[in-house]
Design a protein around this motif. Structure first.
Motif, PDB file in Angstrom:
ATOM      1  N   SER A   1       6.150   3.658  11.790  1.00  0.00           N
ATOM      2  CA  SER A   1       7.236   3.129  10.963  1.00  0.00           C
ATOM      3  C   SER A   1       8.527   3.902  11.208  1.00  0.00           C
ATOM      4  O   SER A   1       9.610   3.317  11.362  1.00  0.00           O
TER       5      SER A   1
ATOM      6  N   LYS B   1       5.356   1.316  -1.503  1.00  0.00           N
ATOM      7  CA  LYS B   1       6.019   1.470  -0.217  1.00  0.00           C
ATOM      8  C   LYS B   1       5.400   2.589   0.616  1.00  0.00           C
ATOM      9  O   LYS B   1       5.327   2.523   1.831  1.00  0.00           O
TER      10      LYS B   1
ATOM     11  N   THR C   1       2.687   5.846   9.329  1.00  0.00           N
ATOM     12  CA  THR C   1       3.987   6.421   8.980  1.00  0.00           C
ATOM     13  C   THR C   1       4.791   6.771  10.222  1.00  0.00           C
ATOM     14  O   THR C   1       5.999   6.512  10.295  1.00  0.00           O
TER      15      THR C   1
ATOM     16  N   GLN D   1       2.411   3.342   0.914  1.00  0.00           N
ATOM     17  CA  GLN D   1       1.119   2.977   1.497  1.00  0.00           C
ATOM     18  C   GLN D   1       1.297   1.724   2.327  1.00  0.00           C
ATOM     19  O   GLN D   1       1.285   0.608   1.828  1.00  0.00           O
ATOM     20  N   MET D   2       1.474   1.916   3.606  1.00  0.00           N
ATOM     21  CA  MET D   2       1.734   0.789   4.488  1.00  0.00           C
ATOM     22  C   MET D   2       0.526   0.486   5.367  1.00  0.00           C
ATOM     23  O   MET D   2      -0.407   1.286   5.485  1.00  0.00           O
ATOM     24  N   TYR D   3       0.576  -0.691   5.972  1.00  0.00           N
ATOM     25  CA  TYR D   3      -0.487  -1.135   6.874  1.00  0.00           C
ATOM     26  C   TYR D   3       0.161  -1.908   8.008  1.00  0.00           C
ATOM     27  O   TYR D   3       0.902  -2.875   7.783  1.00  0.00           O
TER      28      TYR D   3
ATOM     29  N   ILE E   1       4.904  -4.962   9.111  1.00  0.00           N
ATOM     30  CA  ILE E   1       4.383  -3.919   8.231  1.00  0.00           C
ATOM     31  C   ILE E   1       4.033  -4.548   6.887  1.00  0.00           C
ATOM     32  O   ILE E   1       4.863  -5.230   6.275  1.00  0.00           O
ATOM     33  N   ASP E   2       2.811  -4.343   6.424  1.00  0.00           N
ATOM     34  CA  ASP E   2       2.368  -4.840   5.118  1.00  0.00           C
ATOM     35  C   ASP E   2       2.257  -3.678   4.145  1.00  0.00           C
ATOM     36  O   ASP E   2       2.062  -2.521   4.540  1.00  0.00           O
ATOM     37  N   TYR E   3       2.365  -4.003   2.850  1.00  0.00           N
ATOM     38  CA  TYR E   3       2.181  -3.015   1.786  1.00  0.00           C
ATOM     39  C   TYR E   3       1.109  -3.559   0.843  1.00  0.00           C
ATOM     40  O   TYR E   3       1.415  -4.153  -0.187  1.00  0.00           O
TER      41      TYR E   3
ATOM     42  N   GLU F   1      -0.410   7.600  -1.696  1.00  0.00           N
ATOM     43  CA  GLU F   1      -1.441   6.671  -1.255  1.00  0.00           C
ATOM     44  C   GLU F   1      -2.626   6.674  -2.213  1.00  0.00           C
ATOM     45  O   GLU F   1      -3.405   5.738  -2.263  1.00  0.00           O
TER      46      GLU F   1
END
Length: 375
Positions: A319, A339, A316, A341-343, A332-334, A6
């Motif tokens: 997910s 990969k 995480t 670091q997702m949002y 889920i956005d990046y 991240e």
């Protein structure tokens, strides 16, 4: 195996490296690293609930509990044992569940869900508690500081920035936490000379004596266990940092934490009879007056980093829960194109709303500490 964290760093998580240790300090130890902000204050407050033990014995016993909790709960349980239980290099309770799900034990689903829920709860209470504890340091200068509005403002900023990604500011996490831990250790060493008897706390007998003789032992232990909050991050961030980097960085972190706790203990024994003692947070009490403002700024930065690590960890967990069919699928956005670091928008705003509710309900960190430690 190269890893892009991240923080935007590239390194092989299977090998011990300077970058790996630096990243570990930034994303693994934020939560447990900010515990000195409130642990000793919570312990002093717990004494008022019926303990008749002399103050010096109480502090020495509580510090002994802290030292041995960090040793047994964090070092042995997580650093030595849990880091070995990886699932293809990944850690965390849901990764552990993936390892044992083939045992076909139906109740394991329940254990995994409860454990994951507890970590999500940590992601709600920790940002609220750490940010508020840091901002409360300003009350030394101005008792009328609007702590609640400032805390809510910082929390909103933390959650709003998630949608844009944190790879840029993440590069500062490690260096800031290095400074934070060095300051913790330095402040502790400065006050050790005030009362070297505090070193008796390394003897576990004082912890045993406190627990056996105190009528409010459960409340005291609730405050003590605040010192190990965030220890599960050592395991859940295994896939981001690697076991070797986490173990080496923990050795440094543990020394700095214990030095700070000992320094706060020595300061407490020296000052507990002085006027106004009961309203001063020992963490800020061990600072010189000129250090208060820089200390609050550094503590706030460390609190933000601790919050960021837990928010990322919450994403995480959700997910992983989706992939295990333990949670409904959500977008889920990046934001940084990485990969790791997702949002997750709905989770992000849900956590923010819960944090604001916690802050508005408790209004001061002391009340959060009691609820948090006991749970």
């Amino acid at each position: 195996m190269a890893e892009v964290t991240e923080d935007g760093y590239h390194f092989d998580i299977k090998k011990l490296s300077f970058i790996g240790v630096l990243v570990s300090l930034g994303i693994v130890f934020g939560d447990i690293g900010t515990s000195p902000l409130y642990v000793m204050k919570a312990i002093v407050n717990a004494r008022s609930q019926g303990s008749n033990i002399p103050f010096n014995e109480y502090i020495e016993g509580a510090l002994s509990c802290i030292i041995w909790t960090l040793t047994l709960q964090t070092t042995i349980k997580y650093v030595i044992i849990a880091l070995r239980a990886d699932n293809k290099g990944e850690g965390g309770i849901l990764a552990l569940f993936s390892l044992v799900r083939n045992l076909k034990k139906g109740w394991l689903y329940l254990i995994a869900i409860i454990g994951a829920a507890a970590l999500i709860a940590d992601g709600v209470i920790t940002p609220s508690l750490t940010v508020m504890s840091a901002i409360e340091g300003l009350e030394i200068y101005n008792p009328h500081t609007p702590v609640v509005p400032i805390t809510i403002g910082i929390l909103i900023a933390i959650f709003v920035v998630q949608q844009f990604g944190t790879s840029f500011i993440g590069k500062f996490f490690g260096p800031v936490m290095v400074v934070w831990f060095l300051v913790l250790g330095g402040l502790g060493v400065m006050h050790l000379s005030e009362n070297f008897e505090i070193l008796r706390s390394f003897n576990p007998y004082y912890a045993y004596k406190l627990i056996v003789n105190s009528p409010s032992a459960i409340v005291i232990l609730g405050a003590v266990f605040l010192c190990t909050t965030g220890a599960e991050a050592l395991y859940s961030d295994l896939g981001h940092c690697g076991a070797k980097n986490i173990r080496v960085s923990w050795a440094f972190v543990k020394i700095m934490l214990i030095l700070n706790y000992l320094g706060q203990g020595a300061w407490l024994l020296t000052n507990y009879n002085k006027p106004g003692f009961s309203v001063v947070n020992p963490f800020f009490g061990i600072m010189e007056e000129w250090m208060i403002i820089p200390g609050v700024i550094l503590a706030t930065a460390a609190a933000i980093i601790a919050s960021q690590a837990l928010i990322t960890g919450s994403f995480t967990i959700f997910s992983e829960a989706m992939s295990l069919n333990l949670w409904p699928n959500q977008k889920i956005d990046y934001p940084s194109g990485v990969k790791g670091q997702m949002y997750i928008p709905r989770i992000n705003w849900g956590l923010l709303i819960l944090c604001i509710i916690v802050v508005l309900h408790f209004k001061e960190s002391g009340k959060m500490e009691a609820a948090y430690g006991l749970s």
